[in-house]
Design a protein around this motif. Sequence first.
Motif, PDB file in Angstrom:
ATOM      1  N   LEU A  88      58.193  51.893  15.591  1.00 37.19           N
ATOM      2  CA  LEU A  88      57.394  52.865  14.850  1.00 37.19           C
ATOM      3  C   LEU A  88      57.512  52.640  13.342  1.00 37.19           C
ATOM      4  N   SER A  89      58.679  52.250  12.886  1.00 35.82           N
ATOM      5  CA  SER A  89      58.883  52.060  11.445  1.00 35.82           C
ATOM      6  C   SER A  89      58.130  50.839  10.917  1.00 35.82           C
ATOM      7  N   ARG A  90      57.694  49.945  11.806  1.00 30.71           N
ATOM      8  CA  ARG A  90      56.966  48.746  11.390  1.00 30.71           C
ATOM      9  C   ARG A  90      55.454  48.952  11.382  1.00 30.71           C
ATOM     10  N   ILE A  91      54.998  50.067  11.908  1.00 25.79           N
ATOM     11  CA  ILE A  91      53.564  50.331  11.961  1.00 25.79           C
ATOM     12  C   ILE A  91      53.104  50.872  10.604  1.00 25.79           C
ATOM     13  N   PRO A  92      52.018  50.339  10.051  1.00 21.55           N
ATOM     14  CA  PRO A  92      51.512  50.843   8.761  1.00 21.55           C
ATOM     15  C   PRO A  92      51.266  52.353   8.800  1.00 21.55           C
TER      16      PRO A  92
END
Length: 274
Positions: A88-92
Amino acid sequence: MTAVFNASRLAGKTVLITGASGGIGAATALLFARAGTNLILTARRQAQLDEVARAAADEHKAGATGQGGKFVTLTLDMQDKAAVQGLLSRIPDDLRNVDVLVNNAGLVYGREQVGDIDDAELEIMFNTNVLGLIHLTQVFVREFKQRNSGHIINLGSIAGKEPYAGGAIYTATKHAVHAFNGSLLRELVGYNIRVSQICPGMVETDFSVTRFRGDRDAAAKTYEGLQPLTAHDIAEEIVWAAARPEHVNVADVLVFPTAQASATINHRGPLGQQ
């Protein structure tokens, strides 16, 4: 496209698909793109993901909905617990509010029977098909509960409903997905979160090539004498389920080719004969 479902219900939504670099995952991405969604595509193979994203962009233009069209590719190994939990932290930021999670990633190795099963392959199947799916689903269940909305679509299999000889580990993983899907459906009934399971029978993709460890001739023999399902056939079922009205949840779908009746019963050869 409109003959299959009402695409306007999907326009502008954000869909995350695991195992999107080929087969059912890639076909599903293309149909969602044509319907006007944004896509987050994950898999282990970045080059193939990028190819799917380019094809999705073409499908989005052909769909001409005027919505969606943001496509992000993220490498992800479903066996890597930390990577899955940190996805989730890698999703824009502009795509963080995922509307539909398609748990498609999965694999099978071999037809060996119990006693001859490779321990490493056993663990890969469970880590990918079961544990990775559960870890990722937990991440998005928390997100969906906060918004009282969302849709989780799990790729099951006839193998999750009917065991067969030579498939002990794969059928065990898909039975686990079936049970997990059923519990999830019951747990989320009060949160306006839909939970669906799409269970294919015989589908001809590179999934079978993986089962036979790269032997394409052996994989092709699985489908000799009958017309199997295609990746596109199953993609239509997935996108159709996602495009139902918000009050409609397609909880469980079993899809066979016409010449198949169970995990082990199928008809090969001229029609009109048993």
